[in-house]
Design a protein around this motif. Structure first.
Motif, PDB file in Angstrom:
ATOM      1  N   PHE A  62       0.829  -1.187   0.000  1.00 53.10           N
ATOM      2  CA  PHE A  62       0.000   0.000   0.000  1.00 53.10           C
ATOM      3  C   PHE A  62       0.877   1.256   0.000  1.00 53.10           C
ATOM      4  CE2 PHE A  62      -2.195   3.394   2.229  1.00 53.10           C
ATOM      5  CZ  PHE A  62      -3.366   3.485   1.496  1.00 53.10           C
ATOM      6  N   ASP A  63       1.956   1.204   0.837  1.00 59.92           N
ATOM      7  CA  ASP A  63       2.826   2.376   0.954  1.00 59.92           C
ATOM      8  C   ASP A  63       3.485   2.708  -0.372  1.00 59.92           C
ATOM      9  OD1 ASP A  63       2.070   2.098   3.508  1.00 59.92           O
ATOM     10  OD2 ASP A  63       4.082   2.225   4.378  1.00 59.92           O
ATOM     11  N   ILE A 105       1.267   4.664  -2.651  1.00 61.08           N
ATOM     12  CA  ILE A 105       0.957   6.077  -2.414  1.00 61.08           C
ATOM     13  C   ILE A 105       2.181   6.939  -2.224  1.00 61.08           C
ATOM     14  CG2 ILE A 105      -1.310   5.593  -1.423  1.00 61.08           C
ATOM     15  CD1 ILE A 105       0.023   6.213   1.342  1.00 61.08           C
ATOM     16  N   GLN A 106       3.368   6.360  -2.204  1.00 61.07           N
ATOM     17  CA  GLN A 106       4.539   7.204  -1.925  1.00 61.07           C
ATOM     18  C   GLN A 106       4.805   8.134  -3.115  1.00 61.07           C
ATOM     19  OE1 GLN A 106       7.511   4.285  -1.254  1.00 61.07           O
ATOM     20  NE2 GLN A 106       8.210   4.232  -3.369  1.00 61.07           N
ATOM     21  N   PRO A 107       5.396   9.286  -2.817  1.00 56.94           N
ATOM     22  CA  PRO A 107       5.642  10.228  -3.911  1.00 56.94           C
ATOM     23  C   PRO A 107       6.719   9.691  -4.847  1.00 56.94           C
ATOM     24  CG  PRO A 107       6.670  11.011  -1.885  1.00 56.94           C
ATOM     25  CD  PRO A 107       5.865   9.811  -1.521  1.00 56.94           C
ATOM     26  N   ASP A 166     -10.085  11.689   0.523  1.00 57.52           N
ATOM     27  CA  ASP A 166      -8.750  12.029   1.012  1.00 57.52           C
ATOM     28  C   ASP A 166      -7.664  11.400   0.157  1.00 57.52           C
ATOM     29  OD1 ASP A 166      -9.131  13.770   3.152  1.00 57.52           O
ATOM     30  OD2 ASP A 166      -9.873  12.122   4.397  1.00 57.52           O
ATOM     31  N   ARG A 167      -7.867  10.133  -0.163  1.00 58.31           N
ATOM     32  CA  ARG A 167      -6.864   9.451  -0.986  1.00 58.31           C
ATOM     33  C   ARG A 167      -6.819  10.065  -2.385  1.00 58.31           C
ATOM     34  NH1 ARG A 167      -8.025   3.057   0.470  1.00 58.31           N
ATOM     35  NH2 ARG A 167      -7.057   3.090   2.538  1.00 58.31           N
ATOM     36  N   ARG A 196      -6.991  12.954  -3.311  1.00 57.85           N
ATOM     37  CA  ARG A 196      -6.177  14.167  -3.425  1.00 57.85           C
ATOM     38  C   ARG A 196      -4.748  13.834  -3.802  1.00 57.85           C
ATOM     39  NH1 ARG A 196      -6.604  16.672   2.217  1.00 57.85           N
ATOM     40  NH2 ARG A 196      -4.604  17.410   1.491  1.00 57.85           N
ATOM     41  N   VAL A 197      -4.311  12.620  -3.478  1.00 61.69           N
ATOM     42  CA  VAL A 197      -2.901  12.262  -3.618  1.00 61.69           C
ATOM     43  C   VAL A 197      -2.651  11.370  -4.835  1.00 61.69           C
ATOM     44  CG1 VAL A 197      -0.953  11.216  -2.428  1.00 61.69           C
ATOM     45  CG2 VAL A 197      -2.731  12.392  -1.126  1.00 61.69           C
ATOM     46  N   ALA A 238      -5.262  -2.132   9.285  1.00 60.43           N
ATOM     47  CA  ALA A 238      -4.944  -0.704   9.324  1.00 60.43           C
ATOM     48  C   ALA A 238      -5.113  -0.026   7.972  1.00 60.43           C
ATOM     49  CB  ALA A 238      -3.511  -0.509   9.817  1.00 60.43           C
ATOM     50  N   SER A 239      -4.711  -0.704   6.890  1.00 63.95           N
ATOM     51  CA  SER A 239      -4.671   0.003   5.609  1.00 63.95           C
ATOM     52  C   SER A 239      -6.026  -0.003   4.891  1.00 63.95           C
ATOM     53  CB  SER A 239      -3.604  -0.615   4.711  1.00 63.95           C
ATOM     54  OG  SER A 239      -3.921  -1.965   4.479  1.00 63.95           O
ATOM     55  N   THR A 240      -7.069  -0.515   5.549  1.00 64.98           N
ATOM     56  CA  THR A 240      -8.382  -0.493   4.918  1.00 64.98           C
ATOM     57  C   THR A 240      -9.216   0.642   5.499  1.00 64.98           C
ATOM     58  OG1 THR A 240      -9.463  -1.886   6.555  1.00 64.98           O
ATOM     59  CG2 THR A 240      -8.331  -3.007   4.761  1.00 64.98           C
ATOM     60  N   THR A 241     -10.391   0.821   4.940  1.00 62.63           N
ATOM     61  CA  THR A 241     -11.270   1.866   5.459  1.00 62.63           C
ATOM     62  C   THR A 241     -12.202   1.316   6.541  1.00 62.63           C
ATOM     63  OG1 THR A 241     -12.664   1.377   3.571  1.00 62.63           O
ATOM     64  CG2 THR A 241     -11.266   3.308   3.411  1.00 62.63           C
ATOM     65  N   LEU A 276     -11.699   0.828   9.760  1.00 62.51           N
ATOM     66  CA  LEU A 276     -11.692   1.460  11.079  1.00 62.51           C
ATOM     67  C   LEU A 276     -12.724   2.591  11.199  1.00 62.51           C
ATOM     68  CD1 LEU A 276     -10.481   1.438  13.890  1.00 62.51           C
ATOM     69  CD2 LEU A 276      -8.765   3.057  13.096  1.00 62.51           C
ATOM     70  N   PRO A 277     -12.724   3.538  10.244  1.00 66.88           N
ATOM     71  CA  PRO A 277     -13.762   4.585  10.363  1.00 66.88           C
ATOM     72  C   PRO A 277     -15.174   4.007  10.312  1.00 66.88           C
ATOM     73  CG  PRO A 277     -12.383   4.933   8.400  1.00 66.88           C
ATOM     74  CD  PRO A 277     -11.759   3.835   9.191  1.00 66.88           C
TER      75      PRO A 277
END
Ligand SMILES: Nc1ncnc2c1ncn2[C@@H]1O[C@H](COP(=O)(O)OP(=O)(O)O)[C@@H](O)[C@H]1O
Ligand SMILES: [Mg+2]
Lengths: 271, 270, 242
Positions: A84-85, A88-90, A107-108, A110-111, A152-155, A157-158
Motif C-alpha cells: 500500500f505504501d 501512495i509514496q511520492p 482524502d486518498r 487528493r494524492v 490498518a490500511s483499509t477503510t 476502522l472509520p
C-alpha cells in the motif's frame, strides 16, 4: 449464437486495438505494455493462488478484461507487486494500474488518481463459532458489545468507529493473517472486511470463522467502492474509465463478478 | 582586570563562535535553497510535510503516544528487576546455583538472539492462543512480556559487564572486612556496576521507547499504528513525520537529561 | 612464652604451576610487630593473604590463637573480624563517603551503629573534617588512613598491612606511618610488608627477609640491618638502602 458472440469479441478486440492507438497509446510506462500491480501476496478471491498471470480471480480477470478493452493483448500485460505504501509514496511508480481492493475515498483521491469503481463491496462482519454460540447476532446492539479488530490500511476502522461505535476501542492489525491470529487467541471477537475477503478468511484462514452478517451497501451513505489506483494526474485515467464503462455496459464486469464473487448470497443483512 | 592571556582567549572564542555560526548558516541555507530544486520536491513536500494534515492528525497522535508512554513506564521496572536477577544468576559462584548460571546463559542467548518483533508475535499471539481467558490474553500484557524478555536479556548482559568491570580488589576489600558475598554484591559491587552502565542502559531505554511501537503488530493502537491508520486513510505520509517529531520531543530531552545527571554525578565528586 | 597469636607451619602456595610459597614457618606473638621485607615478587603479599584466608593455602597450617584456619572448609567470617587488612591501593569503596566506607561492615556484620566510635577514630587520626568526603576528594595518604580506620572499626586484634605506603607520593608517606606508630603504641599485633626500611628498623620487633617464597632470614632489626648473615639479604639491603 456462437458466431455472434465471436463476432462481438472480435469487434470488441478491434475497438480495443483502435482505442489503444487513440487512447492508451504512449501513456503507459512501456509502450505497448500495460503494467498492473497487485498485492504481495494477492489473496483469494481477488487473485487465485497468488498468480495474477493466470487471469483467475476477480481482480485478475477484471485486469485482463480492462487490458483487452484498452487494446493490450494478454501477453502484453505485465504484473508487479506493491505494498500500500509503495502505491501512495511520492515519486515515479513502476505500474500503470494498481488493483488491490483500494477503497476510493476523497482524502486518498487528493494524492493519487482512482478509476471509476469496478466493484462495490458490502462490508461484512467476521466472527467465531464460539461468539455466535455465545449469543452474537447480526444486530447493531450485539456488534457494539464486541471487541473489534480491523486491518490498518483499509477503510474498516472509520466504518467501525462511526457505524458501530463499539464499547471498547478496536485493535488494529497489518493484515488478515494477524486478525486471524488475534481472533484465535481470543483477543478480538469480530473483524470488519469487505464481504468476499470475509468469506474467504472465515472459510479458509480460520478454523472456527463465521461471517455473521453484512451491511447493505446500497443503504450506506458512502459505499465502499474499489478503484484501480493510478499516479495523480495519470493520462491513462480517461482510457481506464472508458474501458470500465464499456465493460459495465456490455455486462462483462457483472459476469466476472458473478463468476468469482458469487458465494455472497445467504449472508444476512445487519439490522 | 583581564590578563593578556584572558584577552587572547576571549578573542579566540569570539572568532570560533563567528565561524561556527557562519558555517551553520551556510549549510542550512544550502539545504533550504537546494532541496526544493530537486525535481520531486513538490511531491515529497505534499506527501510528507502537509501542514494541514500535520495540524489535523497531531492531537490524535499525541493521544496515541500516551499509550507508548504507559507501556514504556510499566516495562522499565520489570526489565530492570529481571535484568538484574539474570545478571546475578549468571554470576552465581556456588555449585548449587549452577543451574541458575546455565539458565541465565541460555536466557540471554535466546532472547538477545530473537528479533523483538518475532518475539512480539510469538508471545503476543502464541501464549494467549493457549486458551487464556480475558483479560489475561490481552496483547498489552503479552506484548509487554515480549519487550521485557528481550530487553531484560540485554540489560542483564550490560549489568554483567558492569559487574565484571569492577576491580577484584574491591571485592577483596569487602570480603576482608567480613562482609558476606551477598552484602559484598549488594553494597559494594552492584552500586558501582550500575553507575558505570548508566549510559549503556540509557541507550537501551531510548531503543525500548522506540520498540514499544512493535506492540502495534498485535493490536494496540499506539502512535506508530495511529500514524499508519492516518497514512492509509489520507494516503499521505505526513502523520509519520508528526510521529517522528513527537518521539523526538521525548527522546532528545530524555537523553540530554541523562547526560546532565551523569555529569552532575561526576562533578559532585571532583 | 605466651601462645602465639598467629602461627604458620609449612605453608605452601602455588598459582597454577608456579609455586610462590615454599613452606613458610612463622609465628607472631600478641602485640608483636613483624615486618616482611624482600624483593618484589618474593611472596610477601601472598603470605599476608594466606594469613587471613583471602588466599587458601595448598598445604600447611595457619593457626590463629591455636585454631587452624587453613583447614579446608573453615568458616572464615569470624577470622576476618579479628584480622584487619589494608592493601597497597584501591582499598576504599569509591561510591561511599569516608564515613560510610567505615560504617558498612560494623552495621552489616556486627549489627552495630558504631557512629560514635567511628567519629572518635576519625578524630584520633586527624580526619574529622574529611568524614563526609568521597574517596576521590581525599589525598592518597588520607585514603589509606581511612582504610586503616575502616579495618579498626571491626575491632581486630591483629592487623596486616601490604605495602600501604608504596603507591603514595613521598610527602604523604609520613602521615600514614604515624598511624602505624599509634597502633604500635596501642599494642596492636601487626604484620607489615614494607619497603620503608627506616620505619621497619625503628619500630619492628622482628624482621623477616623473604626470598623466592621462603623466609630466608629473620631476626631483630638490629641484627638484620647491621649484620645480616645471608648473602641474599646483604644484596637486597644494599640495593634498597643505597
Ligand atoms: N593471583 C595470582 N596468580 C598468579 N600468580 C600470582 C598471583 N599473585 C601473585 N602471583 C605471583 O606470585 C609471586 C609472588 O607475588 P607477591 O606475593 O605479590 O610478591 P610480593 O608481594 O613480594 O611482591 C609473583 O611471582 C607473582 O607473579
Ligand atoms: Mg606485594
Amino acid at each position: 449464437m456462437k458466431t455472434i458472440l465471436t463476432a462481438t469479441i472480435l469487434t470488441l478486440t478491434a475497438t480495443g486495438a483502435f482505442a489503444a492507438s487513440h487512447c492508451a497509446a504512449g501513456k503507459t510506462l512501456t509502450d505497448g505494455t500495460l503494467t498492473i500491480a497487485t498485492g504481495n501476496p494477492a489473496y483469494y478471491p481477488w487473485v487465485i493462488d497468488d498468480a495474477p498471470e493466470a487471469g483467475q480471480g476477480f481482480e485478475a480477470a477484471v485486469a485482463y478484461a480492462l487490458a483487452e478493452e484498452m487494446g493490450f493483448a494478454a501477453e502484453n500485460v505485465t504484473w508487479v507487486r506493491t505494498s500500500f505504501d509503495e502505491a501512495i509514496q511520492p515519486g515515479a511508480k513502476d505500474f500503470d494500474l494498481n488493483m488491490q481492493q483500494f477503497s476510493i475515498t476523497a482524502d486518498r483521491d487528493r494524492v493519487v488518481d482512482f478509476s471509476a469503481p469496478y466493484y462495490t463491496a458490502p462490508q461484512a462482519v467476521m466472527t467465531t463459532v464460539e461468539a455466535v454460540e455465545g449469543g452474537a447476532t447480526p444486530t447493531m446492539d450485539s456488534l457494539k458489545g464486541m471487541k473489534w479488530g480491523v486491518v490498518a490500511s483499509t477503510t474498516a476502522l472509520p466504518v467501525v468507529m462511526e457505524k458501530i461505535q463499539p464499547d471498547q476501542s478496536p485493535l488494529v492489525y497489518d493484515d488478515n493473517a494477524n486478525i486471524t491470529a488475534a481472533m484465535q487467541a481470543g483477543q478480538i471477537d469480530a473483524a470488519l472486511f469487505d464481504l468476499p475477503t470475509a468469506l474467504f478468511t472465515a472459510a479458509v484462514l480460520m478454523d472456527n470463522g463465521v461471517v455473521l452478517g453484512q451491511f447493505d451497501p446500497s443503504a450506506a451513505e458512502s459505499p465502499d467502492q474499489f478503484g484501480a489506483l493510478m499516479l495523480e494526474g495519470s493520462a491513462l485515467k480517461p482510457c481506464v474509465d472508458e474501458a470500465l464503462a464499456a465493460l459495465t455496459d456490455s455486462g462483462k464486469l457483472a459476469a466476472i463478478e458473478a463468476e468469482w464473487l458469487q458465494d455472497a448470497v445467504g449472508v444476512p443483512l445487519i439490522k | 582586570m583581564s590578563t593578556r592571556r584572558a584577552a587572547y582567549e576571549a578573542r579566540q572564542r569570539r572568532r570560533a563562535n563567528l565561524l561556527a555560526g557562519a558555517s551553520t548558516l551556510v549549510v542550512l541555507g544550502l539545504l533550504v535553497l537546494l532541496v526544493p530544486l530537486a525535481p520531486g520536491w513538490a511531491a515529497v513536500k505534499s506527501s510528507f510535510f502537509d501542514g494541514e494534515i500535520f495540524a489535523r492528525t497531531f492531537p490524535d497522535l499525541a493521544r496515541a503516544f500516551l499509550i507508548n508512554i504507559a507501556i514504556f513506564a510499566w516495562s522499565v521496572p520489570l526489565i530492570m528487576v529481571l535484568g538484574l536477577a539474570i545478571a546475578l544468576a549468571r554470576g552465581a559462584r556456588a555449585p548449587v546455583l549452577f543451574p541458575m548460571r546455565i539458565f541465565g546463559a541460555i536466557y540471554v542467548d535466546l532472547f538477545r538472539g530473537i528479533p523483538v518483533v518475532l518475539l512480539v508475535y510469538l508471545v503476543g499471539f502464541g501464549i494467549p492462543g493457549l486458551g487464556l481467558p480475558r483479560p489475561w490474553n490481552s496483547p498489552y500484557i503479552w506484548g509487554t512480556v515480549a519487550l521485557v524478555l528481550t530487553y531484560s536479556a540485554y540489560v542483564a548482559e550490560v549489568l554483567r559487564s558492569g559487574i565484571e568491570s569492577i576491580h577484584a580488589s574491591q571485592r577483596n576489600a569487602a570480603i576482608c572486612l567480613g562482609l558476606s558475598e551477598r552484602d559484598t554484591m549488594r553494597y559494594v559491587i552492584l552500586p558501582q556496576a550500575i553507575r558505570r552502565v548508566v549510559p549503556a542502559n540509557m541507550n537501551m531505554l531510548v531503543a525500548l521507547q522506540k520498540d514499544v511501537a512493535l506492540l502495534s503488530f498485535i493490536g494496540p493502537v499506539e502512535i506508530l499504528r495511529q500514524a499508519g491508520i492516518f497514512k492509509s486513510l489520507l494516503a499521505n505520509f505526513t502523520p509519520y513525520v508528526v510521529a517522528a517529531v513527537i518521539f523526538l520531543c521525548v527522546t532528545v530531552p530524555a537523553t540530554r537529561y541523562a547526560d546532565y545527571l551523569m555529569n552532575r554525578d561526576r562533578d559532585a565528586r571532583t | 612464652m605466651p601462645e602465639p597469636r598467629l602461627a604458620l607451619r609449612g605453608v605452601t602456595k602455588s598459582f597454577g604451576d608456579v609455586q610462590v610459597l615454599h613452606g613458610i614457618d612463622l609465628s607472631v606473638a600478641p602485640g608483636e610487630m613483624v615486618c616482611l621485607i624482600g624483593a618484589s615478587g618474593s611472596g610477601k603479599s601472598t603470605l599476608l593473604r594466606c594469613m587471613n584466608g583471602l588466599e587458601p593455602v595448598d598445604d600447611g597450617e595457619v593457626r590463629l590463637d591455636g585454631v587452624d584456619i587453613a583447614e579446608p572448609g573453615f568458616d572464615l567470617g569470624p577470622v576476618r573480624q579479628q584480622i584487619g587488612i589494608v592493601f597497597q591501593s584501591f582499598n576504599l569503596f569509591p561510591h561511599m563517603t569516608a564515613y560510610d566506607n567505615v560504617a558498612l561492615a560494623p552495621r552489616r556484620v556486627l549489627g552495630e551503629d558504631a557512629r560514635v566510635r567511628i567519629e572518635e577514630l576519625f578524630t584520633r587520626f586527624g580526619l574529622a573534617t574529611h568524614i563526609s568526603k568521597y574517596p576521590d576528594q581525599l589525598s592518597g595518604g588520607q585514603q589509606q588512613r581511612v582504610a586503616v580506620i575502616r579495618a579498626l572499626a571491626m575491632r581486630p586484634h591483629t592487623m596486616l598491612f601490604d605495602e600501604i605506603t608504596s603507591a603514595l607520593d613521598p610527602e604523604l608517606v609520613g602521615e600514614v606511618l604515624d598511624v602505624l606508630r599509634q597502633l604500635r603504641d596501642d599494642g596492636m599485633t601487626m604484620v607489615l610488608a614494607t619497603h620503608e626500611m627506616g620505619f621497619a628498623r625503628e619500630l619492628a620487633d622482628r624482621i623477616c627477609f623473604m626470598d623466592k617464597g621462603v623466609i630466608a632470614e629473620e631476626g631483630s632489626p638490629d641484627v638484620i640491618f647491621s649484620s645480616p648473615t645471608r648473602k641474599r639479604t646483604k644484596q637486597f639491603l644494599a640495593s634498597v638502602l643505597r
